[in-house]
Design a protein around this motif. Structure first.
Motif, PDB file in Angstrom:
ATOM      1  N   SER A  62       0.795 -40.728 -19.372  1.00  0.00           N
ATOM      2  CA  SER A  62       2.091 -40.490 -18.750  1.00  0.00           C
ATOM      3  C   SER A  62       2.618 -41.718 -18.001  1.00  0.00           C
ATOM      4  O   SER A  62       1.882 -42.385 -17.283  1.00  0.00           O
ATOM      5  CB  SER A  62       1.990 -39.318 -17.778  1.00  0.00           C
ATOM      6  OG  SER A  62       3.245 -39.055 -17.212  1.00  0.00           O
ATOM      7  N   VAL A  63       3.904 -41.972 -18.169  1.00  0.00           N
ATOM      8  CA  VAL A  63       4.549 -43.105 -17.499  1.00  0.00           C
ATOM      9  C   VAL A  63       5.403 -42.661 -16.314  1.00  0.00           C
ATOM     10  O   VAL A  63       5.963 -43.496 -15.614  1.00  0.00           O
ATOM     11  CB  VAL A  63       5.436 -43.915 -18.478  1.00  0.00           C
ATOM     12  CG1 VAL A  63       4.591 -44.546 -19.564  1.00  0.00           C
ATOM     13  CG2 VAL A  63       6.546 -43.066 -19.061  1.00  0.00           C
ATOM     14  N   TYR A  64       5.495 -41.357 -16.088  1.00  0.00           N
ATOM     15  CA  TYR A  64       6.337 -40.823 -15.021  1.00  0.00           C
ATOM     16  C   TYR A  64       5.504 -39.893 -14.158  1.00  0.00           C
ATOM     17  O   TYR A  64       5.048 -38.850 -14.614  1.00  0.00           O
ATOM     18  CB  TYR A  64       7.537 -40.092 -15.635  1.00  0.00           C
ATOM     19  CG  TYR A  64       8.548 -39.588 -14.645  1.00  0.00           C
ATOM     20  CD1 TYR A  64       9.180 -40.443 -13.760  1.00  0.00           C
ATOM     21  CD2 TYR A  64       8.875 -38.239 -14.602  1.00  0.00           C
ATOM     22  CE1 TYR A  64      10.108 -39.983 -12.857  1.00  0.00           C
ATOM     23  CE2 TYR A  64       9.817 -37.762 -13.698  1.00  0.00           C
ATOM     24  CZ  TYR A  64      10.425 -38.642 -12.829  1.00  0.00           C
ATOM     25  OH  TYR A  64      11.351 -38.181 -11.934  1.00  0.00           O
ATOM     26  N   LYS A  65       5.296 -40.291 -12.912  1.00  0.00           N
ATOM     27  CA  LYS A  65       4.368 -39.588 -12.025  1.00  0.00           C
ATOM     28  C   LYS A  65       4.650 -38.087 -11.917  1.00  0.00           C
ATOM     29  O   LYS A  65       3.736 -37.273 -11.986  1.00  0.00           O
ATOM     30  CB  LYS A  65       4.396 -40.230 -10.638  1.00  0.00           C
ATOM     31  CG  LYS A  65       3.377 -39.662  -9.690  1.00  0.00           C
ATOM     32  CD  LYS A  65       3.394 -40.375  -8.365  1.00  0.00           C
ATOM     33  CE  LYS A  65       2.350 -39.792  -7.437  1.00  0.00           C
ATOM     34  NZ  LYS A  65       2.276 -40.511  -6.181  1.00  0.00           N
ATOM     35  N   LEU A  66       5.878 -37.707 -11.758  1.00  0.00           N
ATOM     36  CA  LEU A  66       6.201 -36.293 -11.569  1.00  0.00           C
ATOM     37  C   LEU A  66       5.937 -35.450 -12.821  1.00  0.00           C
ATOM     38  O   LEU A  66       5.843 -34.234 -12.747  1.00  0.00           O
ATOM     39  CB  LEU A  66       7.657 -36.130 -11.132  1.00  0.00           C
ATOM     40  CG  LEU A  66       8.005 -36.748  -9.777  1.00  0.00           C
ATOM     41  CD1 LEU A  66       9.486 -36.581  -9.478  1.00  0.00           C
ATOM     42  CD2 LEU A  66       7.161 -36.151  -8.661  1.00  0.00           C
ATOM     43  N   ALA A  67       5.835 -36.096 -13.964  1.00  0.00           N
ATOM     44  CA  ALA A  67       5.602 -35.375 -15.212  1.00  0.00           C
ATOM     45  C   ALA A  67       4.161 -35.486 -15.694  1.00  0.00           C
ATOM     46  O   ALA A  67       3.836 -35.012 -16.769  1.00  0.00           O
ATOM     47  CB  ALA A  67       6.541 -35.922 -16.290  1.00  0.00           C
ATOM     48  N   SER A  68       3.295 -36.085 -14.901  1.00  0.00           N
ATOM     49  CA  SER A  68       1.905 -36.303 -15.319  1.00  0.00           C
ATOM     50  C   SER A  68       1.078 -35.043 -15.152  1.00  0.00           C
ATOM     51  O   SER A  68       0.856 -34.596 -14.035  1.00  0.00           O
ATOM     52  CB  SER A  68       1.266 -37.408 -14.472  1.00  0.00           C
ATOM     53  OG  SER A  68       1.844 -38.633 -14.721  1.00  0.00           O
ATOM     54  N   PRO A  69       0.599 -34.477 -16.252  1.00  0.00           N
ATOM     55  CA  PRO A  69      -0.288 -33.314 -16.109  1.00  0.00           C
ATOM     56  C   PRO A  69      -1.647 -33.749 -15.568  1.00  0.00           C
ATOM     57  O   PRO A  69      -2.126 -34.835 -15.883  1.00  0.00           O
ATOM     58  CB  PRO A  69      -0.409 -32.768 -17.537  1.00  0.00           C
ATOM     59  CG  PRO A  69       0.035 -33.866 -18.430  1.00  0.00           C
ATOM     60  CD  PRO A  69       0.868 -34.810 -17.640  1.00  0.00           C
ATOM     61  N   LYS A  70      -2.252 -32.920 -14.752  1.00  0.00           N
ATOM     62  CA  LYS A  70      -3.580 -33.226 -14.214  1.00  0.00           C
ATOM     63  C   LYS A  70      -4.594 -33.293 -15.345  1.00  0.00           C
ATOM     64  O   LYS A  70      -4.473 -32.612 -16.347  1.00  0.00           O
ATOM     65  CB  LYS A  70      -3.997 -32.178 -13.193  1.00  0.00           C
ATOM     66  CG  LYS A  70      -3.201 -32.259 -11.922  1.00  0.00           C
ATOM     67  CD  LYS A  70      -3.674 -31.267 -10.911  1.00  0.00           C
ATOM     68  CE  LYS A  70      -2.836 -31.417  -9.647  1.00  0.00           C
ATOM     69  NZ  LYS A  70      -3.185 -30.457  -8.622  1.00  0.00           N
ATOM     70  N   LYS A  71      -5.608 -34.128 -15.140  1.00  0.00           N
ATOM     71  CA  LYS A  71      -6.723 -34.302 -16.077  1.00  0.00           C
ATOM     72  C   LYS A  71      -6.327 -35.031 -17.362  1.00  0.00           C
ATOM     73  O   LYS A  71      -7.060 -35.036 -18.335  1.00  0.00           O
ATOM     74  CB  LYS A  71      -7.390 -32.965 -16.421  1.00  0.00           C
ATOM     75  CG  LYS A  71      -7.872 -32.150 -15.245  1.00  0.00           C
ATOM     76  CD  LYS A  71      -9.181 -32.556 -14.674  1.00  0.00           C
ATOM     77  CE  LYS A  71     -10.318 -32.291 -15.598  1.00  0.00           C
ATOM     78  NZ  LYS A  71     -11.548 -32.849 -15.189  1.00  0.00           N
ATOM     79  N   TYR A  72      -5.135 -35.638 -17.376  1.00  0.00           N
ATOM     80  CA  TYR A  72      -4.721 -36.503 -18.483  1.00  0.00           C
ATOM     81  C   TYR A  72      -4.425 -37.882 -17.906  1.00  0.00           C
ATOM     82  O   TYR A  72      -4.080 -38.014 -16.736  1.00  0.00           O
ATOM     83  CB  TYR A  72      -3.483 -35.948 -19.196  1.00  0.00           C
ATOM     84  CG  TYR A  72      -3.794 -34.782 -20.082  1.00  0.00           C
ATOM     85  CD1 TYR A  72      -4.268 -34.974 -21.374  1.00  0.00           C
ATOM     86  CD2 TYR A  72      -3.650 -33.483 -19.619  1.00  0.00           C
ATOM     87  CE1 TYR A  72      -4.572 -33.894 -22.189  1.00  0.00           C
ATOM     88  CE2 TYR A  72      -3.951 -32.400 -20.428  1.00  0.00           C
ATOM     89  CZ  TYR A  72      -4.412 -32.612 -21.708  1.00  0.00           C
ATOM     90  OH  TYR A  72      -4.718 -31.542 -22.515  1.00  0.00           O
ATOM     91  N   LEU A  73      -4.530 -38.902 -18.728  1.00  0.00           N
ATOM     92  CA  LEU A  73      -4.321 -40.272 -18.266  1.00  0.00           C
ATOM     93  C   LEU A  73      -2.890 -40.524 -17.827  1.00  0.00           C
ATOM     94  O   LEU A  73      -1.961 -39.881 -18.301  1.00  0.00           O
ATOM     95  CB  LEU A  73      -4.685 -41.250 -19.382  1.00  0.00           C
ATOM     96  CG  LEU A  73      -6.135 -41.252 -19.830  1.00  0.00           C
ATOM     97  CD1 LEU A  73      -6.306 -42.176 -21.034  1.00  0.00           C
ATOM     98  CD2 LEU A  73      -7.048 -41.668 -18.692  1.00  0.00           C
ATOM     99  N   ALA A  74      -2.747 -41.502 -16.927  1.00  0.00           N
ATOM    100  CA  ALA A  74      -1.431 -41.935 -16.471  1.00  0.00           C
ATOM    101  C   ALA A  74      -1.410 -43.451 -16.373  1.00  0.00           C
ATOM    102  O   ALA A  74      -2.442 -44.094 -16.195  1.00  0.00           O
ATOM    103  CB  ALA A  74      -1.095 -41.317 -15.116  1.00  0.00           C
ATOM    104  N   ILE A  75      -0.217 -43.995 -16.503  1.00  0.00           N
ATOM    105  CA  ILE A  75       0.004 -45.416 -16.258  1.00  0.00           C
ATOM    106  C   ILE A  75       1.329 -45.580 -15.514  1.00  0.00           C
ATOM    107  O   ILE A  75       2.038 -46.554 -15.640  1.00  0.00           O
ATOM    108  CB  ILE A  75      -0.053 -46.243 -17.566  1.00  0.00           C
ATOM    109  CG1 ILE A  75      -0.138 -47.723 -17.248  1.00  0.00           C
ATOM    110  CG2 ILE A  75       1.124 -45.912 -18.478  1.00  0.00           C
ATOM    111  CD1 ILE A  75      -0.598 -48.592 -18.355  1.00  0.00           C
TER     112      ILE A  75
END
Length: 113
Positions: A62-75
């Protein structure tokens, strides 16, 4: 045989792979609650390389913090880069190549003012 070249190296626009076996993106939920790479996720991808995959595609990032599901990667923030680099380095050290699958932002999710 139909798959004569499956285990032979290939070069695609400068990307050299040890074979043509690709591990597709899977939603593992092996990232931490706050979306960081974990040792479990690194071990999971390294095991696939050791099993013969030439290219690993990681799960959605995910590139957008508010749309990041938990337990999945983010950048969505720079703080995630060291873990993603560690994952990539581990895949390379095991003899494979790694790529992020999808950089995602949930449709309709906007920053609230």
């Amino acid at each position: 045989m139909v798959y004569d070249t499956l285990f032979s190296p290939i070069k695609i626009k400068g990307l050299e792979l040890k074979n043509r076996v690709m591990f597709p993106a899977m939603g593992t939920k092996m990232a931490s609650e706050d979306r960081f790479v974990t040792q479990q996720l690194i071990d999971y991808h390294v095991a696939r390389v050791e099993g013969g995959c030439g290219l690993n595609i990681t799960e959605v990032c995910s590139v957008y913090k508010l749309a990041s599901p938990k337990k999945y990667l983010a950048i969505s923030e720079d703080k995630y880069i060291p873990g993603l680099k560690k994952l990539t380095d581990a895949i390379h050290e095991a003899g494979g190549e790694g790529r992020s699958s999808t950089l995602a932002r949930r449709p309709g999710c906007r920053k609230r003012s």
